[in-house]
Enzyme design. Structure first.
Site, mmCIF file in Angstrom:
data_model
loop_
_atom_site.group_PDB
_atom_site.id
_atom_site.type_symbol
_atom_site.label_atom_id
_atom_site.label_comp_id
_atom_site.label_asym_id
_atom_site.label_seq_id
_atom_site.Cartn_x
_atom_site.Cartn_y
_atom_site.Cartn_z
ATOM 1 N N ASP A 67 0.832 -1.211 0.000
ATOM 2 C CA ASP A 67 0.000 0.000 0.000
ATOM 3 C C ASP A 67 0.868 1.262 0.000
ATOM 4 O O ASP A 67 2.101 1.184 0.082
ATOM 5 C CB ASP A 67 -0.965 -0.014 1.194
ATOM 6 N N ASN A 136 -7.915 -0.036 13.711
ATOM 7 C CA ASN A 136 -9.331 -0.268 13.388
ATOM 8 C C ASN A 136 -9.516 -1.604 12.672
ATOM 9 O O ASN A 136 -10.554 -1.857 12.079
ATOM 10 C CB ASN A 136 -9.860 0.881 12.507
ATOM 11 N N HIS A 138 -7.733 -2.607 10.051
ATOM 12 C CA HIS A 138 -7.440 -2.618 8.612
ATOM 13 C C HIS A 138 -6.184 -3.429 8.303
ATOM 14 O O HIS A 138 -5.325 -3.642 9.147
ATOM 15 C CB HIS A 138 -7.346 -1.197 8.027
ATOM 16 N N GLU A 143 -9.883 -0.592 4.483
ATOM 17 C CA GLU A 143 -10.506 -0.011 5.665
ATOM 18 C C GLU A 143 -11.823 -0.724 6.007
ATOM 19 O O GLU A 143 -12.359 -1.458 5.161
ATOM 20 C CB GLU A 143 -10.767 1.474 5.393
#
Ligand code: GLP
Length: 243
Positions: A67, A136, A138, A143
């Site tokens: 990423d 979170n 991810h 996401e």
């Protein structure tokens, strides 16, 4: 899904680096996809060391960056580009035809995604993926809410991702979007390793392993993968039910 636990960060990093080095030795044209970040940092250093010490021929393997933060130039020290150049590409003197990273400055980001999807397809898929986990849940920039079938895509970053992400930068940076390889590709990867260390990751690791499989908690996809490994230290494992 297998859980592989170690006493501490050094041991889990050593295990991961050994596994990757041995895999390149056994399959010189291996396709490796890795996340950057604090978690895999030591794995990268040890991997370089082990490949050199063991005189493994690493001239034929392919490296894919998982990423990147959209809008960041590659010389920004918090970028994934910078991380991999400093930690892997420069020390191993990889040829530029051996690694593929998203160009986060491209005008046409959809085209960047298509290019990455084509590289992965042309290589016949990914052999090993090594990912971290965000606060979170991810993976990469997949996401909460991302389809488990997604290929490479651009994501609007969650507030948690934007605030936690500041840790990579010397001064505050405005973060808005990320570009990432998707879960369709993770599910097609032969072996996926999710690494986590430290007590701050304990709750998200518990949800990954013991929570429901749901797109609202992306890392839960690991439960669906037939060859997935959760590589953790004692602190990250500290709130698991069967600890
Ligand atoms: C970042 C990246 C992920 C990374 C995760 C955890 O935002 N997009 O690829 O795995 O968060 O990072 P760290 O290992 O620094 O905790």
């Amino acid at each position: 899904m297998q859980i592989v636990s170690f006493k501490n960060y050094e041991q889990l990093s050593g295990y991961m680096a050994d596994f990757i080095a041995d895999s390149i030795k056994n399959k010189p044209d291996l396709v490796l996809c890795m996340a950057s970040g604090s978690t895999p940092a030591l794995t990268c250093d040890l991997l370089v060391q082990k490949l050199k010490e063991r005189q493994v021929d690493y001239s034929k393997f392919t490296f894919l960056g998982l990423d990147e933060w959209v809008g960041l130039p590659p010389f920004n020290t918090g970028s994934c580009h910078y991380f991999f150049h400093k930690k892997i590409f420069e020390p191993l003197q990889l040829s530029s035809s051996q690694f593929f990273l998203f160009n986060a400055l491209a005008d046409d980001l959809k085209r960047e995604c298509s290019k990455m999807d084509k590289v992965i397809a042309d290589k016949g898929g990914i052999d090993i993926m090594v990912v971290g986990i965000g606060m979170n849940g991810h993976i990469g920039f997949n996401e909460p809410g991302t389809s488990f079938a997604a290929l490479s895509h651009v994501a609007e970053l969650d507030e948690i991702t934007k605030s936690v992400g500041q840790k990579y930068f010397d001064e505050p940076v405005e973060l808005g979007k990320g570009i990432t390889i998707g879960f369709g590709q993770l599910m097609n990867t032969k072996k996926v390793f999710l690494m986590a260390n430290g007590s701050k990751k304990a709750e998200v690791i518990k949800k990954t392993i013991e929570g429901p499989v749901t797109e609202s908690f992306p890392a839960s996809i690991m439960q669906n993968h037939p060859h997935s490994f959760i590589v953790i230290d004692e602190e990250a494992a500290s709130v698991l039910s069967k600890n």
